[in-house]
Design an enzyme around this catalytic site. Structure first.
Site, PDB file in Angstrom:
ATOM      1  N   ASP A  54       0.840  -1.209   0.000  1.00 56.49           N
ATOM      2  CA  ASP A  54       0.000   0.000   0.000  1.00 56.49           C
ATOM      3  C   ASP A  54       0.875   1.260   0.000  1.00 56.49           C
ATOM      4  OD1 ASP A  54       0.852  -0.176   2.621  1.00 56.49           O
ATOM      5  OD2 ASP A  54      -1.159  -0.107   3.517  1.00 56.49           O
ATOM      6  N   SER A  55       2.211   1.068  -0.021  1.00 56.41           N
ATOM      7  CA  SER A  55       3.131   2.181  -0.285  1.00 56.41           C
ATOM      8  C   SER A  55       2.814   2.810  -1.638  1.00 56.41           C
ATOM      9  CB  SER A  55       4.589   1.690  -0.267  1.00 56.41           C
ATOM     10  OG  SER A  55       4.756   0.569  -1.106  1.00 56.41           O
ATOM     11  N   ASP A  93      -1.002  -6.168  -0.081  1.00 55.44           N
ATOM     12  CA  ASP A  93      -1.375  -5.594   1.217  1.00 55.44           C
ATOM     13  C   ASP A  93      -2.888  -5.453   1.342  1.00 55.44           C
ATOM     14  OD1 ASP A  93       0.947  -5.173   2.634  1.00 55.44           O
ATOM     15  OD2 ASP A  93       1.253  -3.133   1.893  1.00 55.44           O
ATOM     16  N   LYS A 122      -1.047  -9.422   3.143  1.00 52.75           N
ATOM     17  CA  LYS A 122      -0.254  -8.931   4.280  1.00 52.75           C
ATOM     18  C   LYS A 122      -1.113  -7.985   5.119  1.00 52.75           C
ATOM     19  CE  LYS A 122       3.419  -6.046   3.708  1.00 52.75           C
ATOM     20  NZ  LYS A 122       3.010  -4.823   4.427  1.00 52.75           N
ATOM     21  N   GLU A 124      -0.993  -5.511   8.741  1.00 51.09           N
ATOM     22  CA  GLU A 124      -0.115  -4.884   9.737  1.00 51.09           C
ATOM     23  C   GLU A 124      -0.614  -5.158  11.159  1.00 51.09           C
ATOM     24  OE1 GLU A 124       0.641  -0.734   9.045  1.00 51.09           O
ATOM     25  OE2 GLU A 124       1.227  -1.075   6.968  1.00 51.09           O
ATOM     26  N   GLU A 189       9.657  -4.426   9.986  1.00 50.97           N
ATOM     27  CA  GLU A 189      10.054  -3.128   9.433  1.00 50.97           C
ATOM     28  C   GLU A 189      10.686  -2.245  10.494  1.00 50.97           C
ATOM     29  OE1 GLU A 189       7.086  -1.167   7.046  1.00 50.97           O
ATOM     30  OE2 GLU A 189       8.309   0.644   6.820  1.00 50.97           O
TER      31      GLU A 189
HETATM   32  O1  KIV Z   1       3.610  -1.111   1.552  1.00 49.46           O
HETATM   33  C1  KIV Z   1       4.762  -1.521   1.477  1.00 49.46           C
HETATM   34  O2  KIV Z   1       5.494  -1.244   0.522  1.00 49.46           O
HETATM   35  C2  KIV Z   1       5.270  -2.341   2.565  1.00 49.46           C
HETATM   36  C3  KIV Z   1       6.754  -2.549   2.638  1.00 49.46           C
HETATM   37  C4  KIV Z   1       7.404  -1.287   3.057  1.00 49.46           C
HETATM   38  C5  KIV Z   1       7.113  -3.687   3.509  1.00 49.46           C
HETATM   39  O3  KIV Z   1       4.537  -2.789   3.380  1.00 49.46           O
END
Ligand code: KIV
Length: 271
Positions: A54-55, A93, A122, A124, A189
């Site tokens: 989600d970056s 994510d 994924k 968090e 992280e």
């Molecule tokens: O969203 C993302 O890119 C991430 C990485 C920084 C691990 O979760």
């Protein structure tokens, strides 16, 4: 799934292939990807895992944080990445507030898997009950501990986590519980390298570090940071792999080799 690339049979990596890499002591390489072109480039170089993070809210959409990213955004970008890769394993994510309960998490994870081709989702934080529920439904889960970007409004800034004994113990305990709940992978992280080493040694599932030192079972970076094309300053733990490369493929290959040879991250890129 067998696919053909340049006339050769290419097998898409599975969760068991990734687990086997930890067993035989082979470092796992992971980069974020958000579109078909970068997905194909990373895949051709041999990157093991593509994380549709989600970056993308920050590096693709230009947002201030990952919070505005929606499940529809994730489905769209994950589909673009999945269409173009042949070998790499794909993790997507679950974005902010798409997993407030186990059932809502399962509904959103199902969208990612059915509509986009994600092989794992994924989440968090120490979402133990949700992880267990997803795994029961046949949805592989990657945990994410340490710095949690979706909690930026509580944290105030993106800073190293697990520096006190109490915080470090909580991360260790959460990691165990996630493994116990059935998570297949863990992203750590921005934590001290010594803490990440302990967790990587003690867990049986692979631990993928970002700003977590060289002793994790694998490494992930935000692709745009390591290519030095992100807006603003890249984090200290990232490295500009374009600096000594004459093409994007060469930069990705340099990252792949550095991780496989245990040469990245050095202490300069660790805490
Ligand atoms: O969203 C993302 O890119 C991430 C990485 C920084 C691990 O979760």
């Amino acid at each position: 799934m067998n696919q053909t690339l340049y006339g050769n049979a290419i097998k898409t990596l599975t969760v068991t292939d990734i687990a086997a890499m930890k067993q035989r002591g082979e470092k796992i390489t992971c980069l974020t990807a958000y579109d078909a072109s970068f997905s194909a480039l990373c895949d051709q170089v041999g990157i093991d895992i593509l994380l549709v993070g989600d970056s993308l809210g920050m590096v693709i959409q230009g947002q201030q944080s990952t919070l505005p990213v929606t499940i529809e955004d994730m489905v769209y970008h994950t589909r673009c990445v999945a269409e173009a890769r042949r070998r790499a394993f794909i993790i997507a994510d679950l974005p902010f507030m798409t997993y407030p309960t186990p059932l809502i998490a399962a509904q959103n994870a199902a969208q990612l898997m059915q509509k986009s081709g994600a092989q794992m989702v994924k989440l968090e934080g120490a979402k133990i009950e949700t992880t267990q529920f997803l795994v029961e439904q046949g949805i592989p889960v990657c945990g994410h501990l340490g710095l949690l970007p979706q909690q930026i409004n509580q944290l105030g800034s993106y800073k190293v986590q697990g520096k006190t004994n109490v915080d470090a113990d909580k991360i260790v305990n959460d990691a165990y519980q996630l493994q116990q709940a059935g998570a297949s992978l863990l992203v750590l992280e921005c934590v001290p390298a010594t803490l990440a080493k302990t967790i990587s040694q003690q867990l049986t599932i692979p631990v993928i570090g970002i700003g977590a030192g060289v002793d994790c079972d694998g490494q992930v970076l935000v692709l745009y940071d390591m290519l030095a094309i992100s807006i603003g300053k890249a984090p200290r733990f990232s490295k500009n792999f374009m600096q000594d490369a004459s093409s994007i493929s060469e930069a990705i290959a340099a990252y792949q080799n550095a991780v496989k040879q245990h040469q990245f991250p050095s202490s300069e890129h660790s805490f």
